[in-house]
Scaffold this motif. Structure first.
Motif, PDB file in Angstrom:
ATOM      1  N   UNK A 177     -51.482  31.098  11.412  1.00 58.16           N
ATOM      2  CA  UNK A 177     -51.631  30.775   9.989  1.00 58.16           C
ATOM      3  C   UNK A 177     -50.307  30.423   9.317  1.00 58.16           C
ATOM      4  N   UNK A 178     -49.238  31.182   9.629  1.00 61.55           N
ATOM      5  CA  UNK A 178     -48.032  31.030   8.801  1.00 61.55           C
ATOM      6  C   UNK A 178     -46.761  31.460   9.509  1.00 61.55           C
ATOM      7  N   UNK A 179     -45.656  30.974   8.964  1.00 61.96           N
ATOM      8  CA  UNK A 179     -44.318  31.428   9.354  1.00 61.96           C
ATOM      9  C   UNK A 179     -43.577  31.727   8.061  1.00 61.96           C
ATOM     10  N   UNK A 180     -43.142  32.972   7.890  1.00 61.51           N
ATOM     11  CA  UNK A 180     -42.444  33.358   6.653  1.00 61.51           C
ATOM     12  C   UNK A 180     -40.939  33.215   6.877  1.00 61.51           C
ATOM     13  N   UNK A 181     -40.314  32.362   6.091  1.00 62.79           N
ATOM     14  CA  UNK A 181     -38.886  32.063   6.282  1.00 62.79           C
ATOM     15  C   UNK A 181     -38.184  31.941   4.928  1.00 62.79           C
ATOM     16  N   UNK A 182     -36.852  32.062   4.953  1.00 60.38           N
ATOM     17  CA  UNK A 182     -36.100  31.911   3.705  1.00 60.38           C
ATOM     18  C   UNK A 182     -36.027  30.431   3.335  1.00 60.38           C
ATOM     19  N   UNK A 183     -36.507  30.102   2.146  1.00 64.58           N
ATOM     20  CA  UNK A 183     -36.391  28.728   1.638  1.00 64.58           C
ATOM     21  C   UNK A 183     -36.052  28.816   0.153  1.00 64.58           C
ATOM     22  N   UNK A 184     -34.984  28.183  -0.234  1.00 57.26           N
ATOM     23  CA  UNK A 184     -34.668  28.039  -1.659  1.00 57.26           C
ATOM     24  C   UNK A 184     -33.665  26.903  -1.820  1.00 57.26           C
ATOM     25  N   UNK A 185     -33.315  26.598  -3.050  1.00 57.02           N
ATOM     26  CA  UNK A 185     -32.436  25.465  -3.312  1.00 57.02           C
ATOM     27  C   UNK A 185     -31.094  25.560  -2.574  1.00 57.02           C
ATOM     28  N   UNK A 186     -30.674  26.764  -2.243  1.00 58.49           N
ATOM     29  CA  UNK A 186     -29.398  26.909  -1.534  1.00 58.49           C
ATOM     30  C   UNK A 186     -29.602  27.198  -0.051  1.00 58.49           C
ATOM     31  N   UNK A 206     -45.781  27.509   5.588  1.00 55.87           N
ATOM     32  CA  UNK A 206     -44.503  28.231   5.494  1.00 55.87           C
ATOM     33  C   UNK A 206     -44.533  29.077   4.229  1.00 55.87           C
ATOM     34  N   UNK A 207     -44.291  30.361   4.385  1.00 53.53           N
ATOM     35  CA  UNK A 207     -44.219  31.273   3.239  1.00 53.53           C
ATOM     36  C   UNK A 207     -42.735  31.458   2.919  1.00 53.53           C
ATOM     37  N   UNK A 208     -42.322  30.946   1.767  1.00 53.64           N
ATOM     38  CA  UNK A 208     -40.896  30.951   1.422  1.00 53.64           C
ATOM     39  C   UNK A 208     -40.489  32.286   0.815  1.00 53.64           C
ATOM     40  N   UNK A 209     -39.625  33.027   1.561  1.00 51.71           N
ATOM     41  CA  UNK A 209     -39.120  34.270   0.956  1.00 51.71           C
ATOM     42  C   UNK A 209     -37.755  34.023   0.307  1.00 51.71           C
ATOM     43  N   UNK A 210     -37.351  34.959  -0.542  1.00 47.92           N
ATOM     44  CA  UNK A 210     -36.110  34.849  -1.331  1.00 47.92           C
ATOM     45  C   UNK A 210     -35.993  33.484  -2.030  1.00 47.92           C
ATOM     46  N   UNK A 211     -37.038  33.030  -2.728  1.00 49.24           N
ATOM     47  CA  UNK A 211     -36.957  31.723  -3.390  1.00 49.24           C
ATOM     48  C   UNK A 211     -35.906  31.673  -4.496  1.00 49.24           C
ATOM     49  N   UNK A 212     -35.484  32.879  -4.952  1.00 52.84           N
ATOM     50  CA  UNK A 212     -34.434  32.939  -5.988  1.00 52.84           C
ATOM     51  C   UNK A 212     -33.085  33.305  -5.373  1.00 52.84           C
ATOM     52  N   UNK A 213     -33.021  33.242  -4.050  1.00 48.29           N
ATOM     53  CA  UNK A 213     -31.806  33.675  -3.324  1.00 48.29           C
ATOM     54  C   UNK A 213     -31.364  35.052  -3.857  1.00 48.29           C
ATOM     55  N   UNK A 214     -32.354  35.948  -3.918  1.00 46.63           N
ATOM     56  CA  UNK A 214     -32.076  37.330  -4.317  1.00 46.63           C
ATOM     57  C   UNK A 214     -31.597  37.493  -5.753  1.00 46.63           C
ATOM     58  N   UNK A 215     -31.801  36.488  -6.589  1.00 43.98           N
ATOM     59  CA  UNK A 215     -31.397  36.600  -8.005  1.00 43.98           C
ATOM     60  C   UNK A 215     -30.315  35.600  -8.383  1.00 43.98           C
ATOM     61  N   UNK A 216     -29.634  35.036  -7.365  1.00 45.62           N
ATOM     62  CA  UNK A 216     -28.547  34.081  -7.652  1.00 45.62           C
ATOM     63  C   UNK A 216     -29.067  32.860  -8.411  1.00 45.62           C
ATOM     64  N   UNK A 217     -30.282  32.420  -8.050  1.00 48.49           N
ATOM     65  CA  UNK A 217     -30.825  31.200  -8.670  1.00 48.49           C
ATOM     66  C   UNK A 217     -31.524  31.475 -10.008  1.00 48.49           C
ATOM     67  N   UNK A 218     -31.227  32.628 -10.592  1.00 46.33           N
ATOM     68  CA  UNK A 218     -31.685  32.866 -11.968  1.00 46.33           C
ATOM     69  C   UNK A 218     -30.577  32.500 -12.949  1.00 46.33           C
ATOM     70  N   UNK A 219     -29.354  32.301 -12.434  1.00 53.33           N
ATOM     71  CA  UNK A 219     -28.204  31.969 -13.282  1.00 53.33           C
ATOM     72  C   UNK A 219     -27.525  33.201 -13.875  1.00 53.33           C
ATOM     73  N   UNK A 220     -28.054  34.405 -13.569  1.00 51.93           N
ATOM     74  CA  UNK A 220     -27.492  35.586 -14.261  1.00 51.93           C
ATOM     75  C   UNK A 220     -26.069  35.910 -13.811  1.00 51.93           C
TER      76      UNK A 220
END
Ligand SMILES: NC(=O)c1ccc[n+]([C@@H]2O[C@H](COP(=O)([O-])OP(=O)(O)OC[C@H]3O[C@@H](n4cnc5c(N)ncnc54)[C@H](OP(=O)(O)O)[C@@H]3O)[C@@H](O)[C@H]2O)c1
Length: 322
Positions: A177-186, A206-220
């Motif tokens: 059914x799926x492969x869970x992997x890290x995918x995000x803009x970085x 593909x199930x994208x984990x850490x789509x916010x790169x752990x919070x980095x892609x929130x800009x905080x």
């Protein structure tokens, strides 16, 4: 936003699911990746996700040795959700174990999930097990045939491992059914390492984990670099380059463009980040942002209410190549 099919199974899910590593508690290694939250907070997070239309949840044995599974089940029950009304995905932890432990531990998964079925059972990593990948997939296939799980997935598998998993399951008459992997803009490795192309060819989601790169892609951290000092220890360690002054300077133009695009839609930087993940790759990719606060889960869910244009996705693609 329309639901998406999980691989070639009969399971339909929303493009956003809720990542439940944040419910791992303080019992094991996961606590160094997250800001542990209590049951009441987990309940509010799940309720916010449900209210926003999220219809599936990703947890794992490794997230607190059953803690996250239990917290998720309790939160769903508190929200009046009955088994079968949402989709639940969990994972088996392979490290130091043989494939026989997949069969031995399914009872624990179901017990911790308190009556919610395992709609998707995943092998958390391709390495670390004392058995080979084929033996692990055969054990998963047997669980499915015995009616104990509804579908089989993997996580962190390379293109070659994905092909192997697919072949072993196909010989058992079972679909991967799926492969869970890290995918995000970085982290766009799937575009280069063959994982995306192979998933599309095989009909694997593909199930994208850490789509916010752990919070980095929130800009905080760009707004307040001092916040990096209070990030969970493993996030600080693995993200030390990105969180350094130089790293933040490198990603600032991307964050700036995300802010500008978000302002036009009336959404946050984090919503632009997650929207990019679920629109850039079409139906092949779904995302599981994590949340430690109800507001974060609500924002993640509301990401399904707009779609970035091709031009906006193209602009972010260019700026993310740093
Ligand atoms: N299969 C695997 O090997 C694997 C590995 C990692 C994760 N996962 C799964 O993927 C899920 C998500 O990954 P992740 O937690 O690593 O990363 P993520 O989704 O990229 O980041 C989640 C964190 O970002 C912050 N955040 C979320 N929404 C926000 C918002 N709207 N505004 C500001 N900050 C926000 C929160 O940090 P604070 O809590 O610090 O506020 C939250 O805990 C996990 O829950 C887990 O289910 C799987």
């Amino acid at each position: 936003m329309k639901t998406r099919r999980l691989g070639t199974t009969d399971i339909e899910i929303t493009p956003i699911g809720l990542g439940c590593m944040q419910f791992a508690g303080t019992r094991n290694v996961a606590r160094w990746m997250i800001r542990p939250i209590d049951q009441e907070s987990a309940t509010q997070v799940v309720r916010a996700a449900l209210d926003g239309g999220v219809d599936w949840f990703d947890t794992a044995e490794m997230y607190g040795n059953g803690n996250s599974e239990e917290a998720l089940a309790a939160a769903l029950k508190a929200a009046g959700i009955r088994p079968g009304q949402v989709t639940v995905a969990t994972k088996w932890a392979p490290v130091g174990r043989t494939a026989a432990s997949i069969t031995r531990t399914i009872g624990d998964r179901l017990r911790h999930l308190g009556g919610f079925p395992v709609d998707l059972h995943q092998i958390h990593f391709p390495t670390g097990s004392l058995s080979g990948i084929p033996a692990q997939l055969k054990a998963m296939a047997a669980l499915l045939k015995a009616g104990r799980i509804r579908s089989v997935g993997v996580s962190n598998f390379s293109a070659r491992q994905l092909r192997l998993a697919h072949r072993v399951l196909a010989a058992e008459g079972v679909t991967l059914a799926s492969n869970q992997v890290r995918i995000n803009l970085l982290h766009r490795n799937v575009e280069r390492d063959g994982v995306l192309a192979t998933a599309r060819e095989l009909g694997v989601t593909l199930i994208a984990y850490s789509p916010l790169e752990g919070g980095l892609l929130t800009g905080r951290f760009h707004e307040n670099p001092a916040l990096a000092r209070s990030a969970p220890v493993m996030r600080r360690f693995f993200g030390r380059r990105e969180l350094s002054a130089r790293g933040l300077a490198r990603t600032r133009p991307l964050i700036g463009a995300m802010r500008e695009i978000g302002t036009a839609y009336g959404v946050s930087i984090s919503q632009v980040a997650v929207n990019w993940v679920i629109n850039r790759y079409g139906d092949t990719v779904v995302a599981i942002p994590g949340a430690s606060k109800p507001r974060q889960a609500a924002e993640a869910a509301a990401t399904m209410e707009f779609s970035l244009t091709e031009a906006e996705i193209g602009k972010l693609n260019e700026l993310s190549l740093i």
